[in-house]
Design an enzyme around this catalytic site. Sequence first.
Site, PDB file in Angstrom:
ATOM      1  N   LYS A  99      25.121  28.677  -8.947  1.00 56.88           N
ATOM      2  CA  LYS A  99      26.102  28.224  -9.914  1.00 56.88           C
ATOM      3  C   LYS A  99      25.431  27.538 -11.101  1.00 56.88           C
ATOM      4  CE  LYS A  99      29.072  27.027  -6.028  1.00 56.88           C
ATOM      5  NZ  LYS A  99      29.571  25.872  -5.226  1.00 56.88           N
ATOM      6  N   GLY A 100      24.174  27.136 -10.911  1.00 51.80           N
ATOM      7  CA  GLY A 100      23.532  26.205 -11.839  1.00 51.80           C
ATOM      8  C   GLY A 100      23.394  26.687 -13.260  1.00 51.80           C
ATOM      9  N   GLU A 107      18.545  31.746 -15.067  1.00 52.53           N
ATOM     10  CA  GLU A 107      18.469  30.764 -13.981  1.00 52.53           C
ATOM     11  C   GLU A 107      18.425  29.359 -14.582  1.00 52.53           C
ATOM     12  OE1 GLU A 107      19.066  29.850 -11.208  1.00 52.53           O
ATOM     13  OE2 GLU A 107      17.451  29.964  -9.748  1.00 52.53           O
ATOM     14  N   ASP A 108      18.972  28.401 -13.866  1.00 52.92           N
ATOM     15  CA  ASP A 108      18.958  27.035 -14.393  1.00 52.92           C
ATOM     16  C   ASP A 108      17.547  26.455 -14.402  1.00 52.92           C
ATOM     17  OD1 ASP A 108      18.843  26.905 -11.608  1.00 52.92           O
ATOM     18  OD2 ASP A 108      20.401  25.383 -11.403  1.00 52.92           O
ATOM     19  N   ASP A 136      11.672  26.502  -9.903  1.00 49.54           N
ATOM     20  CA  ASP A 136      11.025  25.402  -9.188  1.00 49.54           C
ATOM     21  C   ASP A 136       9.897  26.024  -8.353  1.00 49.54           C
ATOM     22  OD1 ASP A 136      11.119  22.556  -8.359  1.00 49.54           O
ATOM     23  OD2 ASP A 136      11.840  23.306  -6.465  1.00 49.54           O
ATOM     24  N   PHE A 160      13.492  15.289 -10.120  1.00 44.55           N
ATOM     25  CA  PHE A 160      14.795  15.888  -9.900  1.00 44.55           C
ATOM     26  C   PHE A 160      15.721  15.506 -11.046  1.00 44.55           C
ATOM     27  CE2 PHE A 160      18.961  16.595  -8.052  1.00 44.55           C
ATOM     28  CZ  PHE A 160      18.766  17.832  -7.473  1.00 44.55           C
ATOM     29  N   VAL A 161      16.318  16.497 -11.671  1.00 40.55           N
ATOM     30  CA  VAL A 161      17.191  16.246 -12.818  1.00 40.55           C
ATOM     31  C   VAL A 161      18.550  16.915 -12.606  1.00 40.55           C
ATOM     32  CG1 VAL A 161      15.323  15.950 -14.481  1.00 40.55           C
ATOM     33  CG2 VAL A 161      16.240  18.248 -14.056  1.00 40.55           C
ATOM     34  N   ASP A 204      22.927  20.312 -10.543  1.00 41.83           N
ATOM     35  CA  ASP A 204      23.741  19.397  -9.743  1.00 41.83           C
ATOM     36  C   ASP A 204      22.940  18.620  -8.715  1.00 41.83           C
ATOM     37  OD1 ASP A 204      23.226  21.838  -8.226  1.00 41.83           O
ATOM     38  OD2 ASP A 204      24.495  20.921  -6.699  1.00 41.83           O
ATOM     39  N   ARG A 242      27.134  18.392 -12.692  1.00 43.70           N
ATOM     40  CA  ARG A 242      26.904  19.630 -13.461  1.00 43.70           C
ATOM     41  C   ARG A 242      27.467  19.564 -14.870  1.00 43.70           C
ATOM     42  NH1 ARG A 242      25.290  23.740  -9.899  1.00 43.70           N
ATOM     43  NH2 ARG A 242      26.280  23.731  -7.866  1.00 43.70           N
TER      44      ARG A 242
HETATM   45  P1  XMP Z   1      13.261  27.551  -6.292  1.00 45.71           P
HETATM   46  O1  XMP Z   1      12.463  26.569  -5.479  1.00 45.71           O
HETATM   47  O2  XMP Z   1      13.774  28.682  -5.468  1.00 45.71           O
HETATM   48  O3  XMP Z   1      14.496  26.668  -6.661  1.00 45.71           O
HETATM   49  O4  XMP Z   1      12.565  27.956  -7.551  1.00 45.71           O
HETATM   50  C1  XMP Z   1      15.347  26.977  -7.662  1.00 45.71           C
HETATM   51  C2  XMP Z   1      16.591  26.206  -7.414  1.00 45.71           C
HETATM   52  O5  XMP Z   1      16.288  24.879  -6.999  1.00 45.71           O
HETATM   53  C3  XMP Z   1      17.219  23.977  -7.514  1.00 45.71           C
HETATM   54  N1  XMP Z   1      16.494  22.903  -8.189  1.00 45.71           N
HETATM   55  C4  XMP Z   1      17.052  21.865  -8.798  1.00 45.71           C
HETATM   56  N2  XMP Z   1      18.331  21.556  -8.969  1.00 45.71           N
HETATM   57  N3  XMP Z   1      17.691  19.622 -10.163  1.00 45.71           N
HETATM   58  C5  XMP Z   1      18.653  20.419  -9.654  1.00 45.71           C
HETATM   59  O6  XMP Z   1      19.813  20.126  -9.846  1.00 45.71           O
HETATM   60  C6  XMP Z   1      16.375  19.863 -10.018  1.00 45.71           C
HETATM   61  O7  XMP Z   1      15.533  19.093 -10.506  1.00 45.71           O
HETATM   62  C7  XMP Z   1      16.034  21.060  -9.297  1.00 45.71           C
HETATM   63  N4  XMP Z   1      14.856  21.615  -8.965  1.00 45.71           N
HETATM   64  C8  XMP Z   1      15.180  22.751  -8.291  1.00 45.71           C
HETATM   65  C9  XMP Z   1      18.096  24.775  -8.416  1.00 45.71           C
HETATM   66  O8  XMP Z   1      19.298  25.032  -7.736  1.00 45.71           O
HETATM   67  C10 XMP Z   1      17.385  26.068  -8.666  1.00 45.71           C
HETATM   68  O9  XMP Z   1      18.282  27.143  -8.834  1.00 45.71           O
HETATM   69 MG    MG Z   2      20.438  26.867  -8.510  1.00 43.61          MG
END
Ligand code: XMP
Ligand code: MG
Length: 178
Positions: A46-47, A101-102, A105, A154-155, A161, A167
């Site tokens: 959803k991000g 993608e939001d 990570d 973490f943001v 979210d 969000r």
């Molecule tokens: P990966 O590890 O698969 O993760 O690259 C991607 C997803 O991890 C979440 N994510 C965050 N969500 N603040 C958030 O709200 C953050 O700082 C954060 N770091 C990772 C996010 O859902 C993303 O799609």
């Molecule tokens: Mg996400």
Amino acid sequence: MTPVDGWKLGETVFSEERIAARVGELAAAISTDYADHELTVISILKGSYIFLADLTRALTIPVRVDFLGLSSYIGAESSGQFEWNARMTTSIRDRHVLLIEDIADTGRTLLHVIDHLAEHGPASIRVCAFLDKPGRRVVDIPVDYVGFQIPDRFVVGYGLDYEGWFRQLPHISTLERV
Ligand code: XMP
Ligand code: MG
């Protein structure tokens, strides 16, 4: 803002104005790169919903939008386990696809989605992530367009979210214990 679950907003990392300017730059770059092409934008729920809305409205090329939903994230820890909860309804065969993608990570989510999309025979796949935490990467994925790189913090906000909360913030913020 009222604290939620013992968390309150910390510092503003990216203001609404700074985000708007950067999203405009990204949209201009994407519109140039895909000039004379049609683009299928796939948003990972959803991000990415706010980023998707702002970015696509600033594009100047023909665009179709579709959605993929998968969850992997339990609280603040990336599990590496995925469950699909929304599927695309648009064919991407021979289409140019831009994944939205939001945040990139560990990269596991994007790798999982790219592998899935590649099975459907697109002409090309590129990735656009609003945020990128390169220091956290554990799998190698191409991120072709990045809004901002951030350190390992973490943001929330602008679609991101904490357990569904925050969000709707128009900016990106850290969280702090109340
Ligand atoms: P990966 O590890 O698969 O993760 O690259 C991607 C997803 O991890 C979440 N994510 C965050 N969500 N603040 C958030 O709200 C953050 O700082 C954060 N770091 C990772 C996010 O859902 C993303 O799609
Ligand atoms: Mg996400």
